[in-house]
Design an enzyme around this catalytic site. Structure first.
Site, PDB file in Angstrom:
ATOM      1  N   ASP A 175      25.508  40.147  53.921  1.00  0.00           N
ATOM      2  CA  ASP A 175      27.269  40.020  53.784  1.00  0.00           C
ATOM      3  C   ASP A 175      27.809  39.203  54.375  1.00  0.00           C
ATOM      4  OD1 ASP A 175      30.393  39.845  52.236  1.00  0.00           O
ATOM      5  OD2 ASP A 175      29.428  42.312  51.857  1.00  0.00           O
ATOM      6  N   GLU A 231      32.929  41.967  43.569  1.00  0.00           N
ATOM      7  CA  GLU A 231      33.782  41.195  44.178  1.00  0.00           C
ATOM      8  C   GLU A 231      33.326  39.906  43.454  1.00  0.00           C
ATOM      9  OE1 GLU A 231      36.782  43.177  47.018  1.00  0.00           O
ATOM     10  OE2 GLU A 231      34.942  42.796  48.082  1.00  0.00           O
ATOM     11  N   HIS A 263      29.825  37.643  48.144  1.00  0.00           N
ATOM     12  CA  HIS A 263      30.180  37.980  49.572  1.00  0.00           C
ATOM     13  C   HIS A 263      28.524  37.717  49.844  1.00  0.00           C
ATOM     14  CE1 HIS A 263      32.726  41.649  50.255  1.00  0.00           C
ATOM     15  NE2 HIS A 263      32.690  41.524  48.940  1.00  0.00           N
ATOM     16  N   TRP A 304      33.715  52.317  42.893  1.00  0.00           N
ATOM     17  CA  TRP A 304      34.530  52.164  44.291  1.00  0.00           C
ATOM     18  C   TRP A 304      35.374  51.899  44.265  1.00  0.00           C
ATOM     19  CZ3 TRP A 304      36.660  47.818  46.714  1.00  0.00           C
ATOM     20  CH2 TRP A 304      36.166  46.936  45.460  1.00  0.00           C
ATOM     21  N   TRP A 345      32.518  50.760  55.685  1.00  0.00           N
ATOM     22  CA  TRP A 345      32.465  49.345  56.533  1.00  0.00           C
ATOM     23  C   TRP A 345      32.987  48.732  57.681  1.00  0.00           C
ATOM     24  CZ3 TRP A 345      30.108  47.233  52.368  1.00  0.00           C
ATOM     25  CH2 TRP A 345      30.312  47.954  50.914  1.00  0.00           C
TER      26      TRP A 345
HETATM   27  C1  ACM Z   1      32.971  46.776  48.114  1.00  0.00           C
HETATM   28  O1  ACM Z   1      33.924  48.359  48.601  1.00  0.00           O
HETATM   29  N1  ACM Z   1      33.494  46.016  47.325  1.00  0.00           N
HETATM   30  C2  ACM Z   1      32.287  48.452  47.264  1.00  0.00           C
END
Ligand code: ACM
Ligand code: ZN
Length: 491
Positions: free
Chosen positions: A131, A268, A208, A334, A406
C-alpha cells in the site's frame, strides 16, 4: 431432569458445532455426511467420546485436523464431554485479512495468528502486502520496491503522513518498516498449509500505490509537458511499463503462493492524474473510452486475463463492479453489504467483509475507554449478529465471510491482537456454524472461557469483563448512544 442434564453438558466450543448428542451415533459417518457439498465433506468430522476413549471419523486429513482442533479446545476449556459431535462448515471461505503495509508485524506475529485461526477453524489468511505506506514483499525483478519503500520515516502511519510521506532505507537508524523475503513467505505459506489455511496475497492496484511510483517512476502518469506526477496515489493505466511491472510482480507472487486466488485490490482509485496524462489519453482513444473510469476496468480485465492464463482467479474489492467485472472474478464486499448484493444479483461469486460489521480496526467499545480507532462501533455482540446471506442473495455464490484488520492506527502486535480477540471468535462462528444454531446468549460464556485460553497462550485481548452497557446492548452507531441515554443509560 433430563432437559437439565443436556443443558449442563452444552459444549464449550467456538465455533459451535453442527450437532452434539450425549449419546453414541447410530448411523455410519459416510451416510451422515452423504448430502453435504464436496467442500463440506472435505472438512467434515465426527468425534465420539466414550469413557476415556476418543474416536475421530473423517474423509480427509483436513477433516481429521478440524476434529483435532475441536479436541484441543474442549480439553483447554474443561473435561471432554461424553457423546458425539458431528460437524462441518457452513461456508467455504472463512477469512482474516491483515494489513502488513501500514504497520509491519512480521513472521512470528503471523504464525501466532495462524495458530489462533486454526483453533477457530478459519481457513483463509489474506495478506495485504503493499500500500502507499510500504511495500512488504521481496521482488527480484524490481528490487527497488523494497530497497526504496519498505522503510519509511515515521513509526506510525500518522507520523509518516504528518511528515509528508517520506520513505527511508534500511540502514537509516530512524527508519521504520520491514519486508518479507521470499523464504519468509514460503515458510508462512507452509506453516498455514499444515493447518489447512490458504494464504491469499493481495497486490494492490491501481490505487493505494504511492510507494510503487516512488520506487519505480515509470509507472507514474505524466503531464502534457512530460513532467512526472510524483506522489500520485494511482498507477498509470496508460503506460505499458505499469503492466510490465504488475505482471512481473504477479509472476513472482504466484511462485510463492499456490493459492487459487490472487487479490488485486481495486479499491479507492482516485483517477486524478489520468485525465491529463498523455499516456492515459492515448489508451482511452485507442480503446474508444469516453471516461477515465473505463481505464480501471481495462486494467482489471487485462490483469485478470493474465492471472487466468496462469490458472488463477482474481478477487477484487467491490469497486470492480463499477467498471466491468470479468467472468470468474470474485467480488469482495467492503463498503457495507451492497457490493455483495450486487455481485450476487449479477451472478458473481462474492465474499462478505462489510466495514459495518467485519472491520475489526473499528471501535469495539466506547471511544473514551478504547485506544483510538475508526468511526463505527463494531462490538462483539454486533459483529456476532451479522448474517452474510442477506435476503434474496445467492447462497451458491456466497463463498464466505472475512474480518479485515487495517493497521493505520494499530502499530504493535499487542494492539492488533487486542482488536482481533474476541471479535474473531464471533466471525468464526458466523462462518462455520449453521445460522439457526447461532445464539448470542450461548456464545458469550463460551467466548469468555476461550478468551482465558487465549490469554494463557500469550495473546493480548480485549477485556470482556469491563465491556460497557452500550457495547453489550449490541448498538452499532455512536449516534445511537444519544437515544440510549435518553432511555436511562448512564455513560
Ligand atoms: C478498503 O477498506 N479500502 C478495502
Ligand atoms: Zn497515465
Amino acid at each position: 431432569m433430563r432437559f437439565l442434564l443436556i443443558l449442563s453438558v452444552a459444549l464449550n466450543l467456538v465455533p459451535a458445532p453442527v450437532e452434539y448428542t450425549p449419546e453414541r451415533a447410530r448411523t455410519c459417518f459416510r451416510k451422515a455426511t452423504a448430502k453435504l457439498e464436496p467442500w463440506q465433506k472435505q472438512e467434515a468430522y465426527r468425534l465420539t467420546v466414550k469413557g476415556d476413549k476418543v474416536k475421530i471419523e473423517a474423509l480427509t486429513k483436513e477433516g481429521r485436523f478440524r476434529a483435532k482442533t475441536t479436541l484441543e479446545q474442549l480439553r483447554a476449556m474443561g473435561k471432554l464431554p461424553q457423546g458425539t459431535i458431528l460437524d462441518y462448515p457452513r461456508l467455504r471461505h472463512r477469512g482474516l485479512m491483515i494489513d502488513e503495509s501500514r504497520s509491519f508485524k512480521g513472521k512470528d506475529f503471523l504464525k501466532k495468528q495462524i495458530d489462533a485461526m486454526a483453533l477457530l477453524k478459519l481457513n483463509v489468511l489474506h495478506l495485504h502486502l503493499d500500500d502507499s505506506a510500504g511495500w512488504r514483499i521481496e521482488i527480484d525483478s524490481y528490487p527497488d520496491l523494497t530497497a526504496k519503500t519498505a522503510f519509511r520515516k515515521g513509526y506510525t502511519y500518522h507520523d509518516w503522513e504528518a511528515g509528508k510521506y517520506q520513505f527511508s532505507t534500511q540502514d537509516d537508524p530512524d527508519a521504520y518498516g520491514g519486508y518479507y523475503t521470499k523464504e519468509d513467505l514460503k515458510e508462512i505459506v507452509q506453516y498455514a498449509k499444515e493447518r489447512f489455511i490458504t494464504v491469499i496475497p493481495e497486490i494492490e492496484m491501481p490505487g493505494h500505490s504511492m510507494e510503487v511510483g516512488y520506487a519505480c517512476p515509470e509507472v507514474l502518469c505524466t503531464l502534457e509537458d512530460g513532467t512526472l506526477c510524483r506522489g500520485a496515489w494511482d498507477l498509470c493505466p496508460g503506460s505499458e511499463a505499469t503492466f510490465r511491472l504488475l505482471e512481473s510482480v504477479l509472476e513472482e507472487v504466484m511462485d510463492i503462493f499456490p493459492s487459487p486466488f490472487i487479490h488485486i485490490g481495486g479499491d479507492e482509485a482516485t483517477m486524478k492524474t489520468w485525465p491529463d496524462c498523455p499516456k492515459c489519453r492515448k489508451r482511452m482513444q485507442e480503446e474508444g473510452f469516453t471516461g477515465v473510469k473505463q481505464l480501471q476496468g481495462y486494467l482489471v480485465r487485462r490483469i485478470e486475463a493474465f492471472l487466468r492464463s496462469h490458472g488463477r482467479r482474481i478477487i477484487g474489492w467491490d469497486e470492480i463492479l463499477e467498471t466491468g467485472v470479468p467472468d470468474g472474478a470474485v467480488v469482495q464486499s467492503w463498503r457495507g453489504v451492497e457490493g455483495g448484493r450486487e455481485a450476487s444479483a449479477r451472478g458473481y461469486d462474492y465474499i462478505m467483509s462489510p466495514n459495518s460489521h467485519c472491520y475489526y480496526n473499528y471501535y469495539q467499545d466506547l471511544i473514551r475507554k478504547e485506544p483510538r480507532a475508526v468511526g463505527e462501533l463494531v462490538s462483539l455482540r454486533f459483529t456476532y449478529g451479522y448474517e452474510p446471506l442477506g435476503e434474496g442473495m445467492s447462497k451458491e455464490h456466497l463463498l464466505g465471510v472475512q474480518a479485515n484488520l487495517w493497521t493505520e492506527l494499530i502499530p504493535t502486535p499487542e494492539h492488533a491482537e487486542y482488536m482481533l480477540y474476541p471479535r474473531l471468535f464471533a466471525l468464526a462462528e458466523t462462518a462455520w456454524t449453521p445460522p439457526e444454531k447461532k445464539d448470542y446468549q450461548s456464545f458469550r460464556p463460551r467466548a469468555r472461557m476461550l478468551l482465558d485460553v487465549f490469554r494463557a497462550r500469550g495473546y493480548n485481548t480485549f477485556d470482556m469483563d469491563t465491556e460497557s452497557e452500550l457495547a453489550l446492548s449490541g448498538f452499532q452507531r455512536f449516534e445511537q448512544l444519544e437515544n440510549h441515554k435518553k432511555n436511562g443509560y448512564k455513560d
